[in-house]
Design an enzyme around this catalytic site. Structure first.
Site, PDB file in Angstrom:
ATOM      1  N   ALA A 100       0.991  -1.039   0.543  1.00  0.00           N
ATOM      2  CA  ALA A 100       0.173  -0.190  -0.260  1.00  0.00           C
ATOM      3  C   ALA A 100       0.637   1.024   0.562  1.00  0.00           C
ATOM      4  CB  ALA A 100      -1.001  -0.189   1.471  1.00  0.00           C
ATOM      5  N   GLY A 137      -2.331  -6.567  -9.939  1.00  0.00           N
ATOM      6  CA  GLY A 137      -2.565  -7.332  -8.692  1.00  0.00           C
ATOM      7  C   GLY A 137      -3.128  -8.391  -8.748  1.00  0.00           C
ATOM      8  N   THR A 149      -9.518  -4.105   3.922  1.00  0.00           N
ATOM      9  CA  THR A 149     -10.926  -4.946   3.585  1.00  0.00           C
ATOM     10  C   THR A 149     -11.294  -4.841   2.521  1.00  0.00           C
ATOM     11  OG1 THR A 149     -10.983  -4.104   6.102  1.00  0.00           O
ATOM     12  CG2 THR A 149     -12.920  -6.121   5.041  1.00  0.00           C
ATOM     13  N   GLU A 166      -3.085  -8.478   5.568  1.00  0.00           N
ATOM     14  CA  GLU A 166      -2.843  -7.173   6.020  1.00  0.00           C
ATOM     15  C   GLU A 166      -4.101  -6.403   5.959  1.00  0.00           C
ATOM     16  OE1 GLU A 166      -1.313  -3.747   8.540  1.00  0.00           O
ATOM     17  OE2 GLU A 166       0.341  -4.319   7.150  1.00  0.00           O
ATOM     18  N   CYS A 196      -1.706   1.708   9.416  1.00  0.00           N
ATOM     19  CA  CYS A 196      -3.180   0.639   9.123  1.00  0.00           C
ATOM     20  C   CYS A 196      -3.292   1.021  10.783  1.00  0.00           C
ATOM     21  CB  CYS A 196      -2.794  -0.897   9.087  1.00  0.00           C
ATOM     22  SG  CYS A 196      -2.200  -0.701   7.341  1.00  0.00           S
TER      23      CYS A 196
HETATM   24  C1  UN1 Z   1       0.834  -0.320   8.141  1.00  0.00           C
HETATM   25  O1  UN1 Z   1       0.559   0.713   8.613  1.00  0.00           O
HETATM   26  O2  UN1 Z   1       0.262  -0.763   6.706  1.00  0.00           O
HETATM   27  O3  UN1 Z   1       3.548  -0.319  13.609  1.00  0.00           O
HETATM   28  C2  UN1 Z   1       2.070  -0.609   8.435  1.00  0.00           C
HETATM   29  C3  UN1 Z   1       3.821   0.618  13.088  1.00  0.00           C
HETATM   30  C4  UN1 Z   1       4.767   0.080  11.757  1.00  0.00           C
HETATM   31  C5  UN1 Z   1       3.895  -0.271  10.392  1.00  0.00           C
HETATM   32  C6  UN1 Z   1       2.477  -0.137   9.640  1.00  0.00           C
HETATM   33  N1  UN1 Z   1       5.637  -0.374  12.148  1.00  0.00           N
HETATM   34  O4  UN1 Z   1       2.841   1.995  12.940  1.00  0.00           O
END
Ligand code: UN1
Length: 503
Positions: free
Chosen positions: A154, A219, A237, A257, A291
């Protein structure tokens, strides 16, 4: 300013080893800092993707027989080159993802860290031995590479998440085909070129890693190709719901993820100074585009009036703007679609009984008419309504209050996503209850730390609509290998298991 920026980006690309012929084409990288176009790259066709998979598949036939610690040398060299070019790659990440330089360099550091980890792992692909029930027999398991790993990444972590997958996949003996976000093709070229140099320095097969720069059709080609043994994808999602059944249909493996809707509980015993800093970084850092961003704050009734205004005050001190200015802490949203999604969520929140306590407005529009800078928002909600249940990839922190601890845990878990979570408390029993099986239902559960900024040593991923995958540290490597159970008979007899008699 823009001409200079292009020059700076071009210099960083060259320093990473990107060649002139890799640039120029119809896939244009645009910087969220100004909204201007930077540079273009050629767009891979479906045939190009198939060719990349074919090449990676045939490189796999060689790579799987290279001893794992020797495979580790490539990753070790990659880590050295990333260390040497940390700033160059960070310039590309900043240009395309809009991060502060400290966070962009932090992202490259995350790559260096996973390289270190993976090099060690290359000597620790342990299998167990078990006592056999039969005399003169040995029972053990061995781990083997699986083939081509398709990595779909992403925009928000354009290189780090790819490196978690790639460093581990390579030491495990797999080869990699990477489709990065089309918004971050230059960062991808930079990271990929450094790996290409490491591969060549170590005389490893060139096609153990391939990059395909294209839109989502590339993709899809990766998802549907039976030669791709594992699809590791980061994104929404909605995207994961499309990928999972398509890969399962062909009995491929997937590691997802997906969305997070991360919450922190603040209890009456919390150290509020510490909680304040943890909350502000997790909610407003990276302009709310991780995320792991903190999106829901569950505060005990008795402290809401002292804590929430302090968070709003701290938000007022955050410098928002073009992160090429090193004093800036909050950069832009990635594009207009993101901005519109944020505005829509704020409107919905108000319609659902919310009160915007601060922020939410666009700023610097005169200076940057084509870029989208926003004030991080805090919204007080009466309950976890529909808008609170959804992940909006922008800096909105929904604040809700609770009366007793069980209620807080129940509210915490009452969303469809399950990535990261935190509790701020000085009460050990509350901390333990949060970490217990009946506590947080997320893949990451922290105490007195915000929801974001995980170290690479732990497994990273989450439950429910987050997709269930685990990447990065701990024993996440097992997802990139297949296990064989071996029984070896050195007895000279042929006793059957379970005492069965035959012949
Ligand atoms: C993400 O946002 O896809 O824990 C990964 C964290 C970073 C990784 C984020 N080490 O915020």
């Amino acid at each position: 300013m823009t001409a200079n920026h292009k020059d700076q980006v071009l210099a960083a690309l060259r320093a990473c080893g990107v060649r002139e012929e890799e640039l120029g084409g119809d896939l244009t990288s645009r910087t969220p800092l100004t909204g201007d176009s930077l540079l273009s790259v050629p767009r891979a066709s479906r045939e190009d993707v198939a060719e990349a998979i074919e090449a990676a598949d045939s490189a796999f036939k060689q790579w799987r027989d290279v001893p794992a610690p020797v495979r580790g040398n490539v990753v070790k060299r990659w880590g050295e080159l990333l260390t040497e070019h940390k700033r160059d790659l960070a310039i590309l990440v900043q240009a395309e993802a809009g991060k502060s330089m400290s966070e962009a360099e932090g992202e490259v550091q995350e790559m260096i860290d996973i390289c270190d980890f993976a090099v060690g792992q290359s000597r620790m692909l342990y299998g167990k031995t078990m006592p056999s029930e039969r005399p003169g027999h040995r029972l053990m398991e061995t781990w083997h590479p699986i083939g081509v790993v398709g990595v779909i990444s992403a925009f928000n972590f354009p290189v780090a998440v790819y490196s978690w997958n790639t460093a581990i996949a390579l030491v495990c003996g797999n080869t990699v085909v990477w489709k990065p976000s089309e918004m971050c093709v230059l960062s991808a070229l930079g990271a990929h070129s450094l790996l290409a140099r490491a591969v060549s320095d170590c005389d490893a097969p060139a096609d153990i890693h391939r990059l395909v720069l294209a839109d989502r059709t590339a993709g899809e080609a990766i998802v549907d190709d039976p030669r791709v043994a594992l699809v590791s994808a980061t994104g929404s999602t909605r995207m994961g719901k499309e990928i999972a059944p398509r890969v399962a249909q062909r009995f491929g493996r997937y590691l997802l993820e997906l969305g997070g809707n991360n919450a922190a509980i603040v209890t009456p015993s919390a150290d509020l100074d510490l909680a304040l800093r943890g909350i502000v970084f997790a909610a407003a850092g990276t302009a709310g585009q991780r995320c792991t961003t903190l999106r829901r704050l569950l505060v005990h009734n008795s402290i809401a009036d002292s804590l929430v205004p302090r968070i709003a005050d701290a938000y007022g001190t955050l410098t928002i703007g073009d992160p090429r200015d090193e004093s800036v802490l909050v950069g832009p949203l990635v594009n207009e679609t993101s901005f519109n999604a944020m505005q829509q969520a704020l409107q919905d929140a108000e319609a659902q009984g919310g009160e915007i306590l601060c922020g939410g407005k666009r700023v610097l529009a005169d200076e940057f008419p084509n870029a989208f800078y926003v004030q991080p928002a805090i919204v007080k909600m009466p309950a976890q309504t529909e808008v609170v249940q959804a992940e909006t990839f922008a800096p909105i922190l929904y604040v809700m209050t609770y009366e007793n601890f069980d209620e807080a845990i129940e509210m915490h878990n009452a969303v469809p996503q399950g990535l990261s979570s935190a509790i701020f408390t000085q009460d050990q029993s509350e901390a333990e209850r949060f970490l217990a099986s009946s506590g947080s239902d997320c893949g990451i559960a922290n105490v007195n730390i915000g929801t974001s900024g995980a170290e690479i040593g732990g497994a990273f991923g989450g439950e429910k609509e987050t997709g269930g995958g685990r990447e990065s540290g701990s024993d996440a490597w097992k997802a990139y290998m297949r296990r064989a159970t071996n029984t070896i008979n050195y007895s000279g007899e042929l006793p059957l298991a379970q005492g069965v008699k035959f012949l």
